[in-house]
Design a protein around this motif. Structure first.
Motif, short mmCIF file in Angstrom:
data_model
loop_
_atom_site.label_atom_id
_atom_site.label_comp_id
_atom_site.label_asym_id
_atom_site.label_seq_id
_atom_site.Cartn_x
_atom_site.Cartn_y
_atom_site.Cartn_z
N GLY A 291 29.74 19.32 -8.34
CA GLY A 291 28.76 18.66 -7.82
C GLY A 291 27.75 17.82 -8.85
N ARG A 321 21.07 11.22 -2.03
CA ARG A 321 21.71 12.90 -1.72
C ARG A 321 21.62 13.74 -2.27
NH1 ARG A 321 27.12 11.48 1.29
NH2 ARG A 321 25.61 11.08 3.44
N THR A 322 22.40 13.20 -3.70
CA THR A 322 23.12 13.93 -4.85
C THR A 322 21.58 14.58 -5.76
OG1 THR A 322 23.48 11.97 -6.55
CG2 THR A 322 24.98 12.96 -5.44
N ALA A 325 20.55 17.17 -4.14
CA ALA A 325 21.48 18.43 -3.97
C ALA A 325 20.79 19.65 -5.06
CB ALA A 325 22.69 18.93 -4.40
N SER A 328 18.03 21.11 -5.15
CA SER A 328 17.87 22.68 -4.54
C SER A 328 18.13 23.32 -5.00
CB SER A 328 18.74 21.65 -2.84
OG SER A 328 19.21 23.13 -2.88
N GLU A 329 19.20 23.38 -5.71
CA GLU A 329 20.24 24.20 -7.42
C GLU A 329 18.82 24.64 -7.80
OE1 GLU A 329 23.25 24.27 -8.95
OE2 GLU A 329 24.86 22.67 -7.14
#
Length: 335
Positions: A291, A321-322, A325, A328-329
């Motif tokens: 990712g 979008r990235t 993500a 969130s991680e």
């Protein structure tokens, strides 16, 4: 110790900041530029987006409308400036990040103004400050510059100019120059135009949903100046030359062209030198990621460098979008 240090205050860093703020994490954004706007501050005068404003927005707040076709770089800079103020993003500038090192359970970010300790780091430095120019045999006595040094056609009025590059910057700069110079456009392979109806929004959709992205469709978005020059038969490319010989470029068949200037529109490489102490780079100069997370360093995320860090992640519309993500991680990691 702060939760996250974001390195880079351009569009990717701002998108990260939006989601970090929303996640309630403590963070700072360190930007090497003296003013807002990231790489958009350094584009040529006629540079425009590939999409209308509403399809060129960072998360949370749409880009204000631009009434005259595709937005200019100045419009983008104004938007990014207002964006960071709107969300009160904690940006420190100008700050030059020199190194990122491991330190126990965290990372230390070394800068020219001191050190920051962080539980995680997002690297969002982009590519603009690392232009790529291929090595060509021979010696050229004229002027050479990269896309980064081009501003407008007035710089070269009446001169013999060779533009090298079959991507968007090569086509746009060639079209910009065509009325003002003796132009030779050189590409490694014949120019491949995307269908005229495709703009940045369509590119994002394709890159996000189709295996192989846009590579099978073409390399050049036919923005109006490029389309007009192409349709008039004035934007014609020659194959790549073989070597320099004084004031000339020379092709493999021995044909020659006098030139005063060569403009290299040959792309960029990711700016990753500050991550060297982590020992993560592969032979191709990149860092292996899952990712956006570095495969061998879970506290490091890379954002906005291109398709290898997420589909369309180097675009205004795609980086959100990235960024979401990645944050969130990181939230799961630091809490």
């Amino acid at each position: 110790m702060t939760d996250v240090v974001v390195i880079g205050g351009g569009q990717s860093g701002l998108a990260a900041g939006f989601y970090l703020r929303r996640a309630g994490l403590s963070f700072v954004i360190l930007d090497s530029q003296p003013e807002p706007g990231g790489a958009w501050q350094h584009g040529w005068d006629s540079l425009r987006l590939f999409s209308i404003a509403r399809h060129s927005s960072l998360p949370g707040w749409p880009m204000p409308p631009f009434l005259d076709g595709y937005p200019t770089a100045e419009h983008v800079i104004d938007y990014l400036t207002a964006y960071e103020k709107r969300y009160a993003l904690p940006i420190h500038r100008p700050v030059d990040v020199q190194a990122v090192r491991r330190d126990g359970s965290g990372l230390v970010v070394e800068t020219d103004t001191g050190e920051w300790e962080a539980k995680a780091v997002i690297s969002a430095t982009g590519t603009w400050s690392r232009p790529f120019v291929p090595t060509v045999p021979g010696r050229f006595t004229g002027t050479q510059l990269h896309t980064t040094g081009y501003r407008n056609a007035a710089q070269f009025s009446g001169q013999r100019v060779v533009v090298v590059g079959g991507g968007n910057s090569g086509a746009q700069i060639a079209a910009d120059l065509i009325e003002h110079v003796e132009l030779t456009w050189v590409t490694l392979r014949p120019p491949r135009y995307l269908p005229d109806e495709i703009d940045g929004k369509a590119l994002f959709d394709i890159a996000s949903t189709q295996v192989g992205g846009i590579g099978n469709l073409g390399d050049i978005v036919a923005v109006p100046p490029v389309r007009e020059a192409r349709d008039a038969g004035r934007l014609v490319a020659r194959p790549m030359f073989d070597h320099f010989d004084g004031s000339e470029v020379v092709w493999p068949d021995g044909s020659r062209q006098e030139a005063d200037v060569v403009i290299w529109c040959t792309g960029f490489r990711p700016v990753l030198n500050h991550l060297a102490p982590l020992g993560l780079r592969t032979k191709d100069g990149r860092i292996e990621v899952i990712g956006t997370r570095a495969a061998d360093e879970p506290r490091l995320h890379l954002l906005g460098y291109g398709s290898w860090t997420g589909p369309a992640s180097a675009t205004l519309i795609g980086v959100g979008r990235t960024a979401r993500a990645a944050v969130s991680e990181i939230k799961s990691l630091v809490e």
